[in-house]
Design an enzyme around this catalytic site. Structure first.
Site, PDB file in Angstrom:
ATOM      1  N   HIS A   8      42.485  26.841 -11.521  1.00 10.14           N
ATOM      2  CA  HIS A   8      43.423  25.753 -10.895  1.00 10.14           C
ATOM      3  C   HIS A   8      42.867  24.547 -10.736  1.00 10.14           C
ATOM      4  CE1 HIS A   8      45.339  24.718  -7.257  1.00 10.14           C
ATOM      5  NE2 HIS A   8      46.432  24.600  -7.811  1.00 10.14           N
ATOM      6  N   HIS A  50      46.788  15.502  -9.655  1.00  8.57           N
ATOM      7  CA  HIS A  50      47.457  16.483  -9.157  1.00  8.57           C
ATOM      8  C   HIS A  50      48.705  15.833  -8.367  1.00  8.57           C
ATOM      9  CE1 HIS A  50      49.226  18.836  -5.779  1.00  8.57           C
ATOM     10  NE2 HIS A  50      49.381  19.877  -6.871  1.00  8.57           N
TER      11      HIS A  50
HETATM   12 CA    CA Z   1      49.401  22.520 -10.775  1.00  5.95          CA
END
Ligand code: CA
Length: 301
Positions: A8, A50
């Site tokens: 992640h 992000h």
């Molecule tokens: Ca993502």
């Protein structure tokens, strides 16, 4: 079968998210897939980053005073790539207080990291695949496609072009394309004819996911990427979503497993992984700690 280990934003439990060192570490830790979140700059470059805005992860406020929008945030799309390259990436902080989001992680003052473009990251991953002899796949997410199009950039189409330039063109290639926006995924599949595997992201406060909705999703996508809370439910019972999705022919990928932020009812990382792998039989796990999940999956296998 053991689930896929999806890093992640890289091995972000150990190094600032979406930096190349975080991706290299995740690759070395045996992640099956490395995630890329994709946002655009004013001059149309795709960044692996992000947030739509730069404040929580960079020194943009110090370097570019006066460039915030009225909400106080500095948006990626208001900056050219040349400006973005001047920014220093740090461990995630609360922009209001300056406090680290995860206090036990990499110190904010340490290291010198920059934002990379999608092209740079794909070249980097492919180079690592070559030098190590182990292929890690990629797992890009199109962030806020409608918002980007209102700003004159079509990130979905640009992403697919970039993937094709790096040889990701077939459903058997090691790539999943993820998005929260179901219209964007339908557009990719139906209008742009994208053959790659697609993932519908679903979150805990989204619309209900009954059998009819899942069956409809399965016409477009190959998997759901689901918030842990949607899958785990209470300590005593799971929600049934994982089974229902499987029944509809969808893979289930869960996000996000963090050793330093366990969900309620899971006393340890092993308890959480046991519920995901043995009870729910998920097909993939997004994690900030790829080494820990890799080790568990290897024991399982
Ligand atoms: Ca993502």
């Amino acid at each position: 079968m053991a689930p896929l280990v999806i890093a992640h934003r890289g091995a972000s439990g150990y190094l600032p998210e979406h930096t190349l060192p975080a991706k290299a570490l995740a690759h070395g830790q045996g992640a099956d897939y490395l995630e890329q979140d994709v946002v655009a700059t004013r001059d149309g470059a795709l960044l692996v980053f992000h947030d739509l805005y730069l404040d929580a992860l960079t020194d943009v406020r110090e370097q570019f005073p006066g460039r915030a929008r009225p909400d106080g945030r500095h948006y990626c799309i208001d900056f050219d790539l040349a400006e973005i390259r001047r920014l220093r990436v740090r461990e995630r902080r609360d922009p209001a207080t300056g406090e680290p989001r995860f206090p036990g992680r990499f110190p904010a003052a340490a290291g010198a990291f920059g934002i990379v473009t999608l092209e740079e990251e794909l070249a980097f991953v492919q180079a690592l695949n070559r030098s190590t002899g182990r292929v890690a796949g990629i797992y890009p997410e199109i962030k806020e496609p409608a918002w980007h199009r209102r700003h004159g950039i079509d990130p979905g189409a640009r992403l697919i072009e970039t993937l094709a330039a790096f040889g990701y063109t077939r459903p058997s290639d090691p790539v999943f394309v993820q998005c929260f926006d179901p219209d964007e995924l339908r557009r990719l599949r139906q209008e742009l004819g994208v053959p790659l595997r697609l993932v519908q992201l679903v979150e805990a406060d989204g619309p209900p996911l009954d059998a009819a909705v899942l069956a409809q999703l399965a016409e477009t996508v190959d998997a759901i990427g689901a918030d842990l809370r949607l899958l785990l439910g209470s300590e005593q019972a799971t929600t049934g979503l994982a089974g229902a999705a499987r029944e509809a022919g969808l893979q289930v990928h869960a996000w996000t497993v963090r050793a330093d932020q366990l969900p309620p009812g899971c006393a340890s990382l092993d308890v959480l992984l046991e519920r995901l792998c043995r009870d729910l039989r998920v097909d993939g796990i997004f994690t900030d700690f790829p080494d820990r999940v890799r080790a568990y999956c290897d024991r399982l296998a």
